[in-house]
Scaffold this motif. Sequence first.
Motif, PDB file in Angstrom:
ATOM      1  N   ASN A 140       0.815  -1.220   0.000  1.00  0.00           N
ATOM      2  CA  ASN A 140       0.000   0.000   0.000  1.00  0.00           C
ATOM      3  C   ASN A 140       0.848   1.270   0.000  1.00  0.00           C
ATOM      4  O   ASN A 140       0.549   2.219   0.721  1.00  0.00           O
ATOM      5  CB  ASN A 140      -0.935   0.028   1.206  1.00  0.00           C
ATOM      6  N   ALA A 141       1.901   1.267  -0.786  1.00  0.00           N
ATOM      7  CA  ALA A 141       2.815   2.412  -0.760  1.00  0.00           C
ATOM      8  C   ALA A 141       2.313   3.579  -1.598  1.00  0.00           C
ATOM      9  O   ALA A 141       2.678   4.723  -1.359  1.00  0.00           O
ATOM     10  CB  ALA A 141       4.194   1.982  -1.251  1.00  0.00           C
ATOM     11  N   ILE A 142       1.484   3.291  -2.595  1.00  0.00           N
ATOM     12  CA  ILE A 142       1.047   4.354  -3.506  1.00  0.00           C
ATOM     13  C   ILE A 142      -0.477   4.334  -3.652  1.00  0.00           C
ATOM     14  O   ILE A 142      -1.123   3.323  -3.378  1.00  0.00           O
ATOM     15  CB  ILE A 142       1.675   4.201  -4.914  1.00  0.00           C
ATOM     16  N   SER A 143      -1.014   5.454  -4.079  1.00  0.00           N
ATOM     17  CA  SER A 143      -2.451   5.512  -4.338  1.00  0.00           C
ATOM     18  C   SER A 143      -2.720   6.574  -5.393  1.00  0.00           C
ATOM     19  O   SER A 143      -1.832   7.336  -5.763  1.00  0.00           O
ATOM     20  CB  SER A 143      -3.224   5.844  -3.053  1.00  0.00           C
ATOM     21  N   LEU A 144      -3.951   6.611  -5.874  1.00  0.00           N
ATOM     22  CA  LEU A 144      -4.357   7.673  -6.783  1.00  0.00           C
ATOM     23  C   LEU A 144      -4.731   8.864  -5.927  1.00  0.00           C
ATOM     24  O   LEU A 144      -5.568   8.753  -5.033  1.00  0.00           O
ATOM     25  CB  LEU A 144      -5.541   7.218  -7.634  1.00  0.00           C
ATOM     26  N   VAL A 145      -4.092  10.002  -6.165  1.00  0.00           N
ATOM     27  CA  VAL A 145      -4.363  11.181  -5.358  1.00  0.00           C
ATOM     28  C   VAL A 145      -4.919  12.311  -6.226  1.00  0.00           C
ATOM     29  O   VAL A 145      -4.790  12.294  -7.439  1.00  0.00           O
ATOM     30  CB  VAL A 145      -3.107  11.673  -4.595  1.00  0.00           C
ATOM     31  N   ASN A 146      -5.541  13.278  -5.575  1.00  0.00           N
ATOM     32  CA  ASN A 146      -6.215  14.395  -6.227  1.00  0.00           C
ATOM     33  C   ASN A 146      -7.354  13.907  -7.113  1.00  0.00           C
ATOM     34  O   ASN A 146      -7.736  12.740  -7.049  1.00  0.00           O
ATOM     35  CB  ASN A 146      -5.240  15.265  -7.017  1.00  0.00           C
ATOM     36  N   ARG A 147      -7.850  14.820  -7.949  1.00  0.00           N
ATOM     37  CA  ARG A 147      -9.048  14.511  -8.715  1.00  0.00           C
ATOM     38  C   ARG A 147      -9.031  15.259 -10.043  1.00  0.00           C
ATOM     39  O   ARG A 147      -8.419  16.321 -10.152  1.00  0.00           O
ATOM     40  CB  ARG A 147     -10.262  14.937  -7.887  1.00  0.00           C
ATOM     41  N   PRO A 156       2.013   8.839  -0.296  1.00  0.00           N
ATOM     42  CA  PRO A 156       1.445   9.874   0.565  1.00  0.00           C
ATOM     43  C   PRO A 156       2.360  11.102   0.674  1.00  0.00           C
ATOM     44  O   PRO A 156       3.573  10.945   0.785  1.00  0.00           O
ATOM     45  CB  PRO A 156       1.316   9.183   1.919  1.00  0.00           C
ATOM     46  N   PHE A 157       1.787  12.275   0.619  1.00  0.00           N
ATOM     47  CA  PHE A 157       2.473  13.561   0.765  1.00  0.00           C
ATOM     48  C   PHE A 157       3.525  13.796  -0.316  1.00  0.00           C
ATOM     49  O   PHE A 157       4.396  14.655  -0.186  1.00  0.00           O
ATOM     50  CB  PHE A 157       3.103  13.706   2.164  1.00  0.00           C
ATOM     51  N   GLU A 158       3.457  12.979  -1.378  1.00  0.00           N
ATOM     52  CA  GLU A 158       4.383  13.121  -2.495  1.00  0.00           C
ATOM     53  C   GLU A 158       5.851  13.077  -2.098  1.00  0.00           C
ATOM     54  O   GLU A 158       6.698  13.686  -2.724  1.00  0.00           O
ATOM     55  CB  GLU A 158       4.078  14.396  -3.292  1.00  0.00           C
ATOM     56  N   ILE A 159       6.126  12.377  -1.017  1.00  0.00           N
ATOM     57  CA  ILE A 159       7.522  12.166  -0.643  1.00  0.00           C
ATOM     58  C   ILE A 159       7.744  10.659  -0.537  1.00  0.00           C
ATOM     59  O   ILE A 159       6.790   9.893  -0.479  1.00  0.00           O
ATOM     60  CB  ILE A 159       7.886  12.849   0.699  1.00  0.00           C
TER      61      ILE A 159
END
Lengths: 227, 163
Positions: A140-147, A156-159
């Motif tokens: 679960n290190a990455i996800s789809l963020v924003n819209r 998370p937090f783009e870091i």
Amino acid sequence: MVTLSINGQQVQGVDGSSILEVAREHGIEIPTLCYHEALEPYGGCRLCVVELKAPRGPRLVASCVYPAEEGAVVETDSEIVHRSRRMTAELLLGAAPNAKVIQALAARMGVEKPRVSLSDNNCILCGLCVRACREIVGANAISLVNRGFTKEVSPPFEIGSNACVGCTTCVFLCPTGAIKLEEVLANRSVHHWDSDFEAVACKICGDHYLAPELAVDVEKVLSEENA
Amino acid sequence: MSFQPTFDASEIEDLLNGKRGGEHPSLMSVLEEVQARYRYLPQDALILISESMGVPLSQTYGVATFYNAFSLKPKGRHVINVCTGTACMVRGAKKVLERISDRLGIQPGETTEDGQFTLETVNCLGACALGPVVVADGAYSGEVTGAKANALLSKVMAEAKTV
């Protein structure tokens, strides 16, 4: 078992399977991008649309998520299906103009030049990397963020995410090569996620290939097997 | 007067404990309460919530960045929303937005330095017949002109001074 008609051919499928699964079992080709056998279907890329004529319809449905029903009448090659896929291919080409997979796909659908330009990276937001990281790796290190237009794949937090184990499944699965892997000597890093770590050397061949967290997991599994 | 309420881990923990007492805790409702309390979602709060609820941080971050109601940057005490949907736009929303933007000295999406005001735009509020629509601290105003926007802003600014 359910019996349905695909392109006029009577076919049978196991209860609960999708139209795509039944079609592929019978050698009927339906193009896909975001579909992967090992992952839950996502219905994101819309390339697998087929025309459903009965019991409902006529309408376009995403065959990877639409269940094969008893008595269903499906067309995978009709004009309306081709029109829809052509538009999808054009939009995908606008989003990833440099990706070979997309270029080939667009050419096959008869799209030469997209009328839109949607982004400057090659990510088409198919979510294969995110789903593999969650469903197969479990990191679960990455996800789809924003819209909307700003939607992207990110930790998370783009870091750099310390949840990333450096397995590089995402790099392997990415259909457009949007996720880059750079190997510099012993330093294996998945640059797209800003995750940077010293790779652990294999005790037998001496090659550096494992993320430290993963090495601990592997050793644990091996010791359990040997016990 | 401090600009932001300082982040307090024990407060978040209390909130989570309170939620657990009830039914299945929902990530959305926890995030809503933290947003209401701090006027944004502090990074440490998101990490704490994820760990405590057993939700992967990547998922929490995905939810937090998806919804407009959540902000990762501190929002002002008073939020002014100008509708810039098609109907409001043709009825003069651009002038209204410029007037408010000039007077507050901030661009849409920004917050004044004293942490009092945030100016935002919204794509449609579904009240097109009333356009241009401005929402100040949750109160709707319709058929807003430059002058009306000025008066509205004066009212909000006066309220800001009394608190």
